[in-house]
Write a protein that holds these residues in place. Structure first.
Motif, mmCIF file in Angstrom:
data_model
loop_
_atom_site.group_PDB
_atom_site.id
_atom_site.type_symbol
_atom_site.label_atom_id
_atom_site.label_comp_id
_atom_site.label_asym_id
_atom_site.label_seq_id
_atom_site.Cartn_x
_atom_site.Cartn_y
_atom_site.Cartn_z
ATOM 1 N N ARG A 1 14.378 -3.649 4.364
ATOM 2 C CA ARG A 1 14.079 -2.823 5.540
ATOM 3 C C ARG A 1 12.573 -2.563 5.598
ATOM 4 N NH1 ARG A 1 19.068 -0.580 7.540
ATOM 5 N NH2 ARG A 1 20.629 -2.021 6.694
ATOM 6 N N THR A 2 11.989 -2.776 6.779
ATOM 7 C CA THR A 2 10.568 -2.512 6.978
ATOM 8 C C THR A 2 10.340 -1.946 8.373
ATOM 9 O OG1 THR A 2 10.146 -4.753 7.794
ATOM 10 C CG2 THR A 2 9.882 -4.390 5.429
ATOM 11 N N LEU A 3 9.139 -1.400 8.588
ATOM 12 C CA LEU A 3 8.778 -0.816 9.880
ATOM 13 C C LEU A 3 7.664 -1.600 10.577
ATOM 14 C CD1 LEU A 3 8.738 2.936 8.814
ATOM 15 C CD2 LEU A 3 10.496 1.806 10.186
ATOM 16 N N ASP A 4 7.149 -2.614 9.907
ATOM 17 C CA ASP A 4 6.001 -3.339 10.428
ATOM 18 C C ASP A 4 6.226 -4.833 10.206
ATOM 19 O OD1 ASP A 4 2.876 -3.175 11.134
ATOM 20 O OD2 ASP A 4 3.136 -4.620 9.513
ATOM 21 N N ASP B 1 0.860 -1.180 0.000
ATOM 22 C CA ASP B 1 0.000 0.000 0.000
ATOM 23 C C ASP B 1 0.900 1.236 0.000
ATOM 24 O OD1 ASP B 1 -1.557 2.248 1.304
ATOM 25 O OD2 ASP B 1 -3.130 0.717 1.260
ATOM 26 N N ALA B 2 0.495 2.263 -0.685
ATOM 27 C CA ALA B 2 1.312 3.473 -0.785
ATOM 28 C C ALA B 2 1.595 4.093 0.572
ATOM 29 C CB ALA B 2 0.626 4.496 -1.693
ATOM 30 N N ARG B 3 0.800 3.736 1.595
ATOM 31 C CA ARG B 3 0.996 4.297 2.937
ATOM 32 C C ARG B 3 1.869 3.402 3.812
ATOM 33 N NH1 ARG B 3 -5.409 4.774 3.256
ATOM 34 N NH2 ARG B 3 -5.008 2.815 2.135
ATOM 35 N N GLU B 4 2.336 2.284 3.257
ATOM 36 C CA GLU B 4 3.238 1.393 3.979
ATOM 37 C C GLU B 4 4.687 1.677 3.575
ATOM 38 O OE1 GLU B 4 0.463 -2.563 4.584
ATOM 39 O OE2 GLU B 4 1.531 -2.321 2.677
ATOM 40 N N SER B 5 5.625 1.235 4.424
ATOM 41 C CA SER B 5 7.036 1.506 4.172
ATOM 42 C C SER B 5 7.826 0.219 4.003
ATOM 43 C CB SER B 5 7.648 2.312 5.327
ATOM 44 O OG SER B 5 7.044 3.572 5.436
ATOM 45 N N GLY B 6 8.685 0.220 2.991
ATOM 46 C CA GLY B 6 9.578 -0.911 2.776
ATOM 47 C C GLY B 6 10.660 -0.521 1.783
ATOM 48 N N VAL B 7 11.828 -1.090 1.959
ATOM 49 C CA VAL B 7 12.943 -0.828 1.051
ATOM 50 C C VAL B 7 13.619 -2.144 0.708
ATOM 51 C CG1 VAL B 7 15.206 0.270 0.764
ATOM 52 C CG2 VAL B 7 13.385 1.481 1.964
ATOM 53 N N ILE B 8 13.845 -2.372 -0.587
ATOM 54 C CA ILE B 8 14.668 -3.495 -1.037
ATOM 55 C C ILE B 8 15.833 -2.911 -1.819
ATOM 56 C CG2 ILE B 8 14.827 -5.565 -2.454
ATOM 57 C CD1 ILE B 8 11.844 -5.978 -2.034
ATOM 58 N N THR B 9 17.035 -3.210 -1.378
ATOM 59 C CA THR B 9 18.233 -2.758 -2.084
ATOM 60 C C THR B 9 19.118 -3.950 -2.400
ATOM 61 O OG1 THR B 9 18.274 -0.550 -1.115
ATOM 62 C CG2 THR B 9 20.372 -1.410 -1.905
ATOM 63 N N ILE B 10 19.477 -4.113 -3.657
ATOM 64 C CA ILE B 10 20.478 -5.098 -4.055
ATOM 65 C C ILE B 10 21.794 -4.351 -4.184
ATOM 66 C CG2 ILE B 10 21.216 -6.768 -5.788
ATOM 67 C CD1 ILE B 10 18.740 -7.595 -4.181
ATOM 68 N N VAL C 1 4.209 -6.358 7.274
ATOM 69 C CA VAL C 1 4.787 -5.953 5.987
ATOM 70 C C VAL C 1 6.084 -6.718 5.736
ATOM 71 C CG1 VAL C 1 5.861 -4.032 4.733
ATOM 72 C CG2 VAL C 1 3.733 -3.667 5.997
ATOM 73 N N ARG C 2 6.858 -6.888 6.778
ATOM 74 C CA ARG C 2 8.121 -7.638 6.672
ATOM 75 C C ARG C 2 7.868 -9.058 6.180
ATOM 76 N NH1 ARG C 2 12.163 -8.599 11.878
ATOM 77 N NH2 ARG C 2 14.089 -9.115 10.705
ATOM 78 N N ALA C 3 6.898 -9.732 6.783
ATOM 79 C CA ALA C 3 6.585 -11.109 6.402
ATOM 80 C C ALA C 3 6.060 -11.180 4.966
ATOM 81 C CB ALA C 3 5.561 -11.685 7.372
ATOM 82 N N ARG C 4 5.215 -10.215 4.615
ATOM 83 C CA ARG C 4 4.635 -10.206 3.274
ATOM 84 C C ARG C 4 5.700 -9.980 2.202
ATOM 85 N NH1 ARG C 4 1.282 -5.455 1.819
ATOM 86 N NH2 ARG C 4 0.970 -5.382 4.070
#
Length: 389
Positions: free
Chosen positions: A259-262, A227-236, A265-268
């Motif tokens: 990297r996640t804040l929830d 969701d646009a209101r959720e936070s997550g980062v994937i960096t290779i 969200v991390r599991a998903r």
């Protein structure tokens, strides 16, 4: 508590705080190697007649008995340094080549010792028990978890931690309700194909081409699965493989971070990463393998403890002293484990002073602090204890 008296009493130990901090700064040690640092901490505690025990090799757990023995407030200071060359030309520059307190852990350690020094010098008993946690290896393997497993939080009602903050001026305090730092996971990916001559790519399976598609697909997780209101980062961050420019690669290794804040969200995101890595290469007749190494948990502050920190800052420094952070830091901090199941919060201590040219970023060889922040940090932690009652 009389704030004016507190300020005067802590100010009286300022020179001691500066001396202690500069000593730690001159002799920085990497995570799990903080043997001199541990020895100095124990030396200071011995002089103040404070009982302690060693924990997780180089850590220290100390206890100050309070009037109310049924409540214990813990204060944490991390003690390790970074593998960075100290670039400052000052009297207390690092004497350990290639190692530097470029993240302020020398300050954190000094402040926790300063709380002990405050009660020792004023000859007063704290209102409740205070546990002092000197934690190793925050920058590396994470000393919080093993210290907790060793009983660091047994009987603890709440725990407070702080970090120097070079983005805000000295005299200001940074707070954040809810998620303050991200969780981290290390991603290790192998893409397997079949090698052949680069002039005849149809005779092989190009692992490098497949890896390129995997990287692009992984980036779509944030834009299309969150969701646009959720936070997550994937960096290779790294891609390795291949032997020559005219040979089709048979294996490519990717390494990255999530990297996640929830936690949900991390599991998903981990589930979606696994689906992409294992199924997308099949479309190219290749194969994908994934290994996820869990890092630190997300640091999520407890509102009640943030309220206490805010109250302390306003009482000490006035109406405009509190900087309430709107966004979480996507970096990690293993203080998160101390407040996973125990009441508590993490806050930041302003150390920037443009007039003194103290503006260098953390994890930089020029990093330094306005040392008046030492007094501010001690006052904050002492008052946090009193305001927790």
């Amino acid at each position: 508590m009389n704030i004016d008296i507190l300020k005067k009493q802590v100010k009286s130990i300022e020179n001691w705080l500066i001396h202690v901090r500069r000593d730690f700064h001159q002799y920085p040690e990497l995570g799990t190697e903080e043997f001199r640092t541990q020895s100095k901490i124990c030396e200071y505690l011995d002089k103040m007649n404070i009982p302690y025990r060693k924990s997780f090799n180089t850590g220290v757990i100390a206890d100050i008995e309070g009037n109310n023995k049924n409540i214990t407030i813990a204060l944490r200071g991390d003690i390790d340094a970074l593998p960075i060359t100290d670039l400052k030309n000052i009297e207390y520059s690092s004497k350990n080549k290639g190692i530097c307190h470029a993240c302020g852990h020398d300050v954190h350690t000094t402040i926790v010792l300063g709380v002990a020094k405050y009660f020792y010098e004023t000859k007063q008993k704290p209102p409740v028990n205070i546990r002092l946690l000197f934690q190793p290896a925050e920058e590396t393997v994470g000393g919080a978890k093993p210290m907790i497993e060793d009983g660091a939080l047994e009987g603890v009602s709440s725990v407070f931690g702080l970090h120097v903050d070079e983005t805000i001026d000295v005299g200001k305090i940074g707070i954040k309700y809810g998620p303050m730092n991200a969780s981290s996971d290390t991603l290790k990916i192998k893409i397997k194909g079949e090698s052949c001559h680069g002039a005849y790519p149809s005779r092989g399976v190009d692992a490098l081409l497949i890896a390129s598609h995997v990287i692009i697909a992984l980036q779509s997780i944030v834009s299309r699965n969150l969701d646009a209101r959720e936070s997550g980062v994937i960096t290779i961050g790294t891609i390795n493989g291949g032997t020559a420019g005219n040979i089709i690669s048979d294996e490519i290794e990717l390494k990255g971070t999530l990297r996640t804040l929830d936690s949900e969200v991390r599991a998903r995101m981990k589930k979606r990463i696994e689906e992409i890595v294992k199924t997308l290469p099949l479309a190219f007749s290749g194969k994908g393998e994934l290994s996820i190494e869990p890092g630190y948990a997300a640091l999520v502050n407890h509102d009640k403890s943030v309220d206490i920190i805010k109250k302390s800052a306003l009482e000490l420094f006035g109406e405009n002293s509190v900087y309430e952070k709107k966004l979480a830091n996507m970096g990690v901090e293993d203080f998160a484990y101390f407040i996973e199941k125990t009441e508590g919060a993490f806050f930041t201590l302003g150390i920037r002073n443009k007039d003194k040219n103290i503006t260098a970023q953390a994890h930089n060889g020029n990093f330094d602090i306005d040392e008046s922040a030492l007094v501010n940090g001690v006052m904050m932690q002492v008052l946090n204890v009193f305001n927790s009652i």
